[in-house]
Design a protein around this motif. Sequence first.
Motif, PDB file in Angstrom:
ATOM      1  N   ARG A  59       0.829  -1.206   0.000  1.00 50.73           N
ATOM      2  CA  ARG A  59       0.000   0.000   0.000  1.00 50.73           C
ATOM      3  C   ARG A  59       0.863   1.255   0.000  1.00 50.73           C
ATOM      4  O   ARG A  59       0.595   2.207  -0.740  1.00 50.73           O
ATOM      5  N   LEU A  60       1.886   1.267   0.850  1.00 49.45           N
ATOM      6  CA  LEU A  60       2.776   2.432   0.908  1.00 49.45           C
ATOM      7  C   LEU A  60       3.442   2.673  -0.438  1.00 49.45           C
ATOM      8  O   LEU A  60       3.603   3.813  -0.867  1.00 49.45           O
ATOM      9  N   LYS A  61       3.809   1.601  -1.108  1.00 51.44           N
ATOM     10  CA  LYS A  61       4.471   1.705  -2.417  1.00 51.44           C
ATOM     11  C   LYS A  61       3.465   1.879  -3.560  1.00 51.44           C
ATOM     12  O   LYS A  61       3.833   1.830  -4.734  1.00 51.44           O
ATOM     13  N   LEU A  62       2.193   2.088  -3.199  1.00 57.51           N
ATOM     14  CA  LEU A  62       1.111   2.372  -4.156  1.00 57.51           C
ATOM     15  C   LEU A  62       0.928   1.265  -5.186  1.00 57.51           C
ATOM     16  O   LEU A  62       0.573   1.513  -6.344  1.00 57.51           O
ATOM     17  N   GLN A  63       1.152   0.039  -4.756  1.00 59.03           N
ATOM     18  CA  GLN A  63       0.931  -1.099  -5.634  1.00 59.03           C
ATOM     19  C   GLN A  63      -0.558  -1.187  -5.940  1.00 59.03           C
ATOM     20  O   GLN A  63      -1.386  -1.173  -5.023  1.00 59.03           O
ATOM     21  N   GLU A  64      -0.892  -1.269  -7.201  1.00 55.76           N
ATOM     22  CA  GLU A  64      -2.299  -1.236  -7.603  1.00 55.76           C
ATOM     23  C   GLU A  64      -3.095  -2.427  -7.075  1.00 55.76           C
ATOM     24  O   GLU A  64      -4.195  -2.276  -6.568  1.00 55.76           O
ATOM     25  N   HIS A  65      -2.542  -3.615  -7.205  1.00 56.06           N
ATOM     26  CA  HIS A  65      -3.229  -4.826  -6.741  1.00 56.06           C
ATOM     27  C   HIS A  65      -2.427  -5.418  -5.579  1.00 56.06           C
ATOM     28  O   HIS A  65      -1.370  -6.009  -5.786  1.00 56.06           O
ATOM     29  N   VAL A  66      -2.939  -5.255  -4.390  1.00 51.24           N
ATOM     30  CA  VAL A  66      -2.263  -5.751  -3.193  1.00 51.24           C
ATOM     31  C   VAL A  66      -2.490  -7.252  -3.070  1.00 51.24           C
ATOM     32  O   VAL A  66      -3.612  -7.726  -3.182  1.00 51.24           O
ATOM     33  N   GLU A  67      -1.399  -7.974  -2.867  1.00 51.68           N
ATOM     34  CA  GLU A  67      -1.476  -9.425  -2.730  1.00 51.68           C
ATOM     35  C   GLU A  67      -1.196  -9.837  -1.294  1.00 51.68           C
ATOM     36  O   GLU A  67      -0.336  -9.265  -0.632  1.00 51.68           O
ATOM     37  N   TRP A  68      -1.920 -10.831  -0.830  1.00 56.54           N
ATOM     38  CA  TRP A  68      -1.722 -11.403   0.490  1.00 56.54           C
ATOM     39  C   TRP A  68      -0.781 -12.602   0.327  1.00 56.54           C
ATOM     40  O   TRP A  68      -1.208 -13.649  -0.177  1.00 56.54           O
ATOM     41  N   PRO A  69       0.477 -12.484   0.722  1.00 59.30           N
ATOM     42  CA  PRO A  69       1.411 -13.592   0.487  1.00 59.30           C
ATOM     43  C   PRO A  69       1.031 -14.872   1.222  1.00 59.30           C
ATOM     44  O   PRO A  69       1.359 -15.964   0.764  1.00 59.30           O
ATOM     45  N   GLY A  70       0.314 -14.758   2.331  1.00 58.65           N
ATOM     46  CA  GLY A  70      -0.060 -15.941   3.107  1.00 58.65           C
ATOM     47  C   GLY A  70      -1.014 -16.869   2.400  1.00 58.65           C
ATOM     48  O   GLY A  70      -1.080 -18.062   2.719  1.00 58.65           O
ATOM     49  N   ILE A  71      -1.737 -16.355   1.422  1.00 57.33           N
ATOM     50  CA  ILE A  71      -2.698 -17.190   0.691  1.00 57.33           C
ATOM     51  C   ILE A  71      -1.980 -18.323  -0.032  1.00 57.33           C
ATOM     52  O   ILE A  71      -2.470 -19.448  -0.071  1.00 57.33           O
ATOM     53  N   ARG A  72      -0.814 -18.032  -0.579  1.00 62.52           N
ATOM     54  CA  ARG A  72      -0.083 -19.035  -1.348  1.00 62.52           C
ATOM     55  C   ARG A  72       1.101 -19.629  -0.585  1.00 62.52           C
ATOM     56  O   ARG A  72       1.769 -20.525  -1.076  1.00 62.52           O
ATOM     57  N   PHE A  73       1.369 -19.103   0.597  1.00 61.68           N
ATOM     58  CA  PHE A  73       2.541 -19.557   1.346  1.00 61.68           C
ATOM     59  C   PHE A  73       2.311 -20.965   1.882  1.00 61.68           C
ATOM     60  O   PHE A  73       1.297 -21.248   2.514  1.00 61.68           O
ATOM     61  N   ASP A  74       3.273 -21.848   1.618  1.00 61.96           N
ATOM     62  CA  ASP A  74       3.153 -23.216   2.123  1.00 61.96           C
ATOM     63  C   ASP A  74       4.466 -23.703   2.722  1.00 61.96           C
ATOM     64  O   ASP A  74       4.704 -24.901   2.821  1.00 61.96           O
ATOM     65  N   GLY A  75       5.298 -22.755   3.146  1.00 64.11           N
ATOM     66  CA  GLY A  75       6.586 -23.113   3.719  1.00 64.11           C
ATOM     67  C   GLY A  75       6.481 -23.583   5.158  1.00 64.11           C
ATOM     68  O   GLY A  75       5.433 -23.483   5.797  1.00 64.11           O
ATOM     69  N   ASN A  76       7.595 -24.082   5.669  1.00 71.48           N
ATOM     70  CA  ASN A  76       7.646 -24.506   7.059  1.00 71.48           C
ATOM     71  C   ASN A  76       7.815 -23.279   7.958  1.00 71.48           C
ATOM     72  O   ASN A  76       7.918 -22.145   7.479  1.00 71.48           O
ATOM     73  N   PHE A  77       7.863 -23.504   9.266  1.00 78.11           N
ATOM     74  CA  PHE A  77       7.911 -22.372  10.192  1.00 78.11           C
ATOM     75  C   PHE A  77       9.211 -21.583  10.053  1.00 78.11           C
ATOM     76  O   PHE A  77       9.211 -20.356  10.174  1.00 78.11           O
ATOM     77  N   GLU A  78      10.306 -22.254   9.781  1.00 84.09           N
ATOM     78  CA  GLU A  78      11.578 -21.546   9.596  1.00 84.09           C
ATOM     79  C   GLU A  78      11.491 -20.597   8.401  1.00 84.09           C
ATOM     80  O   GLU A  78      11.918 -19.439   8.484  1.00 84.09           O
ATOM     81  N   GLU A  79      10.934 -21.062   7.305  1.00 91.16           N
ATOM     82  CA  GLU A  79      10.788 -20.207   6.114  1.00 91.16           C
ATOM     83  C   GLU A  79       9.835 -19.042   6.387  1.00 91.16           C
ATOM     84  O   GLU A  79      10.072 -17.916   5.950  1.00 91.16           O
ATOM     85  N   LEU A  80       8.772 -19.327   7.115  1.00 86.15           N
ATOM     86  CA  LEU A  80       7.818 -18.293   7.490  1.00 86.15           C
ATOM     87  C   LEU A  80       8.495 -17.227   8.349  1.00 86.15           C
ATOM     88  O   LEU A  80       8.343 -16.022   8.103  1.00 86.15           O
ATOM     89  N   SER A  81       9.255 -17.655   9.333  1.00 89.72           N
ATOM     90  CA  SER A  81       9.965 -16.720  10.209  1.00 89.72           C
ATOM     91  C   SER A  81      10.943 -15.861   9.414  1.00 89.72           C
ATOM     92  O   SER A  81      11.034 -14.648   9.622  1.00 89.72           O
ATOM     93  N   GLN A  82      11.655 -16.484   8.499  1.00 88.91           N
ATOM     94  CA  GLN A  82      12.616 -15.743   7.667  1.00 88.91           C
ATOM     95  C   GLN A  82      11.904 -14.675   6.836  1.00 88.91           C
ATOM     96  O   GLN A  82      12.398 -13.558   6.705  1.00 88.91           O
ATOM     97  N   GLN A  83      10.758 -15.006   6.285  1.00 90.75           N
ATOM     98  CA  GLN A  83      10.018 -14.050   5.477  1.00 90.75           C
ATOM     99  C   GLN A  83       9.504 -12.888   6.334  1.00 90.75           C
ATOM    100  O   GLN A  83       9.586 -11.729   5.941  1.00 90.75           O
ATOM    101  N   LEU A  84       8.966 -13.206   7.513  1.00 85.81           N
ATOM    102  CA  LEU A  84       8.503 -12.156   8.409  1.00 85.81           C
ATOM    103  C   LEU A  84       9.661 -11.235   8.796  1.00 85.81           C
ATOM    104  O   LEU A  84       9.521 -10.005   8.759  1.00 85.81           O
ATOM    105  N   LEU A  85      10.794 -11.794   9.154  1.00 87.92           N
ATOM    106  CA  LEU A  85      11.934 -10.979   9.571  1.00 87.92           C
ATOM    107  C   LEU A  85      12.493 -10.167   8.411  1.00 87.92           C
ATOM    108  O   LEU A  85      12.956  -9.038   8.606  1.00 87.92           O
ATOM    109  N   PHE A  86      12.437 -10.689   7.200  1.00 92.28           N
ATOM    110  CA  PHE A  86      12.838  -9.919   6.023  1.00 92.28           C
ATOM    111  C   PHE A  86      11.957  -8.678   5.889  1.00 92.28           C
ATOM    112  O   PHE A  86      12.452  -7.567   5.660  1.00 92.28           O
ATOM    113  N   LEU A  87      10.651  -8.860   6.036  1.00 97.06           N
ATOM    114  CA  LEU A  87       9.721  -7.739   5.918  1.00 97.06           C
ATOM    115  C   LEU A  87       9.914  -6.731   7.045  1.00 97.06           C
ATOM    116  O   LEU A  87       9.898  -5.513   6.812  1.00 97.06           O
ATOM    117  N   SER A  88      10.121  -7.218   8.264  1.00 97.78           N
ATOM    118  CA  SER A  88      10.353  -6.322   9.394  1.00 97.78           C
ATOM    119  C   SER A  88      11.614  -5.493   9.180  1.00 97.78           C
ATOM    120  O   SER A  88      11.636  -4.291   9.450  1.00 97.78           O
TER     121      SER A  88
END
Length: 171
Positions: A59-88
């Motif tokens: 939203r901040l970057k004014l992306q026209e179509h906002v996607e929810w990455p969790g809808i398609r995410f099927d990684g394990n907890f380690e991969e999930l944690s890495q993605q969250l920390l990347f975003l943070s």
Amino acid sequence: MKQLLQQYAAYNTWANKIITERIAQLSPVTIHQEMNSSFGSMYKTVVHLMDVESIWWQRLKLQEHVEWPGIRFDGNFEELSQQLLFLSKQWNDWIQITSEVNLTHVFAYQNSKKEHFKQPVYEMLLHLFNHQTFHRGQLVTMMRQNGIEKIPATDFIVFSRNKSGNPSKGR
């Protein structure tokens, strides 16, 4: 204002790191166990944390179509944690280099219900960091309900004491 937001961004990254590190020590069964909570399990709650940080970034970057990455995410907890920390970290890095003008800039976005809003960036950031704190609290509650001990304190004051060189184990 920028200094305060820098502290909140660093705190958010720190708190996400220590809570996910603790959860990662649990069995996959416990991490995925369905519970009576907003998102049903610790895993799903962390997916929500990831979604929120990504959605607000888009939203901040004014992306026209906002996607929810969790809808398609099927990684394990380690991969999930890495993605969250990347975003943070992405939020943290952006706030470090952005200007006060960018923080007070009013931007337009639409929420998941397609309602349109305009507000200053700093208000969105305060919402984002407070929102994440709320759901980390839910994670703590889920861990306690599972009988898990040695849950790290993720309070802002604990972060502040540690960063100032005064380590504290409590509140």
